[in-house]
Design a protein around this motif. Structure first.
Motif, short mmCIF file in Angstrom:
data_model
loop_
_atom_site.label_atom_id
_atom_site.label_comp_id
_atom_site.label_asym_id
_atom_site.label_seq_id
_atom_site.Cartn_x
_atom_site.Cartn_y
_atom_site.Cartn_z
N GLN A 88 0.83 -1.20 0.00
CA GLN A 88 0.00 0.00 0.00
C GLN A 88 0.86 1.25 0.00
OE1 GLN A 88 -2.44 -0.78 3.43
NE2 GLN A 88 -4.06 -1.73 2.19
N ARG A 148 0.90 4.30 -2.80
CA ARG A 148 0.73 5.71 -2.48
C ARG A 148 1.88 6.55 -3.02
NH1 ARG A 148 -1.72 3.76 2.29
NH2 ARG A 148 0.27 3.50 3.33
N SER A 152 2.19 9.70 -6.42
CA SER A 152 2.14 10.98 -5.73
C SER A 152 2.74 12.12 -6.55
CB SER A 152 2.87 10.87 -4.39
OG SER A 152 4.23 10.60 -4.61
#
Length: 55
Positions: free
Chosen positions: A46, A50, A54
């Protein structure tokens, strides 16, 4: 026929005690003596998702 994938990583802990994930508290693949923040495989994945999106 054996379809299992052999894990050749040498950085995995030999046995307990394993460090707990700093996010969810589940056991990780790393020994408790490993410095730094340890994440379980799910939280590592995870975090990768992310940080990859970004930008």
């Amino acid at each position: 026929m054996d379809d299992r994938v052999m894990d050749e990583r040498t950085d995995l802990a030999e046995g307990p005690p394993y460090a707990d994930c700093v996010r969810c508290g589940e056991p990780t693949e790393y020994p408790a003596s490993r410095p730094g923040a340890t994440l379980c495989p799910l939280c590592e994945w995870q975090e990768g998702q992310r940080t990859a999106c970004s930008g």
